[in-house]
Write a protein that holds these residues in place. Structure first.
Motif, PDB file in Angstrom:
ATOM      1  N   UNK A 286       0.800  -1.216   0.000  1.00 18.41           N
ATOM      2  CA  UNK A 286       0.000   0.000   0.000  1.00 18.41           C
ATOM      3  C   UNK A 286       0.837   1.272   0.000  1.00 18.41           C
ATOM      4  N   UNK A 287       0.333   2.320   0.651  1.00 18.86           N
ATOM      5  CA  UNK A 287       1.045   3.596   0.687  1.00 18.86           C
ATOM      6  C   UNK A 287       2.428   3.490   1.343  1.00 18.86           C
ATOM      7  N   UNK A 288       2.556   2.588   2.304  1.00 16.07           N
ATOM      8  CA  UNK A 288       3.839   2.378   2.981  1.00 16.07           C
ATOM      9  C   UNK A 288       4.878   1.868   1.981  1.00 16.07           C
ATOM     10  N   UNK A 289       4.453   0.976   1.085  1.00 15.43           N
ATOM     11  CA  UNK A 289       5.324   0.466   0.028  1.00 15.43           C
ATOM     12  C   UNK A 289       5.809   1.615  -0.857  1.00 15.43           C
ATOM     13  N   UNK A 290       4.890   2.486  -1.228  1.00 15.13           N
ATOM     14  CA  UNK A 290       5.235   3.636  -2.073  1.00 15.13           C
ATOM     15  C   UNK A 290       6.251   4.531  -1.357  1.00 15.13           C
TER      16      UNK A 290
END
Length: 159
Positions: free
Chosen positions: A4-8
């Motif tokens: 999710x956003x953490x990956x980005x």
């Protein structure tokens, strides 16, 4: 697994810290050698011009933006405490924040400020130039390694 956003955020962290590592590596491996080969007055004038150019938006967006991003990654990691990659994320953040950004503020910027105060054609500038090149480059080597290691740590967190 980070998603999710953490990956980005972490992918952007890899890119930002890696780009900064590349800039610092270029300076350590050939830019400073080229400037050191110039007569001192020319080397001082050129380095002062580079230092003034460096604090413009294109580089500062990557350099300072990566520091902000590393801070965000560290905070999010502390809050989420993921099952995998926690150590790598915290190490990557610390390497960049202390070994790159912090070191810049305490080692390279003061030397840049001292050089900027010197008139390139003076005996003071000529006397200071060899020490500046040697010391600035030594600290820059550390910044390059810290930035590259931060990028690697973030990359390892994704695997």
């Amino acid at each position: 697994m980070i998603d999710g956003p953490y990956f980005v955020l972490v992918v952007l962290g890899v890119l930002g810290t890696g780009l900064v590592a590349g800039v610092f590596c270029a300076f350590s491996t050939f830019v400073m050698r080229g400037l050191a080969a110039l007569p001192p007055a020319q080397g001082v004038a050129a380095m002062n011009a580079v230092n003034v150019s460096a604090v413009r938006p294109p580089f500062m967006a990557v350099f300072a933006g990566s520091a902000v991003l590393c801070s965000v990654i560290a905070v999010v990691t502390f809050v989420l405490w993921p099952d995998e990659g926690t150590v790598e994320l915290l190490v990557g953040s610390a390497l960049y924040l202390f070994g790159t950004f912090g070191l810049t503020m305490v080692a390279n910027v003061p030397r840049n400020d001292a050089l900027l105060k010197l008139d390139p054609g003076t005996s003071e500038a000529t006397a200071y130039w060899p020490a500046y090149v040697r010391e600035w480059t030594m600290w820059n080597h550390i910044r390059a390694v810290a930035s590259g290691a931060a990028a690697l740590a973030y990359l390892l967190a994704l695997t």
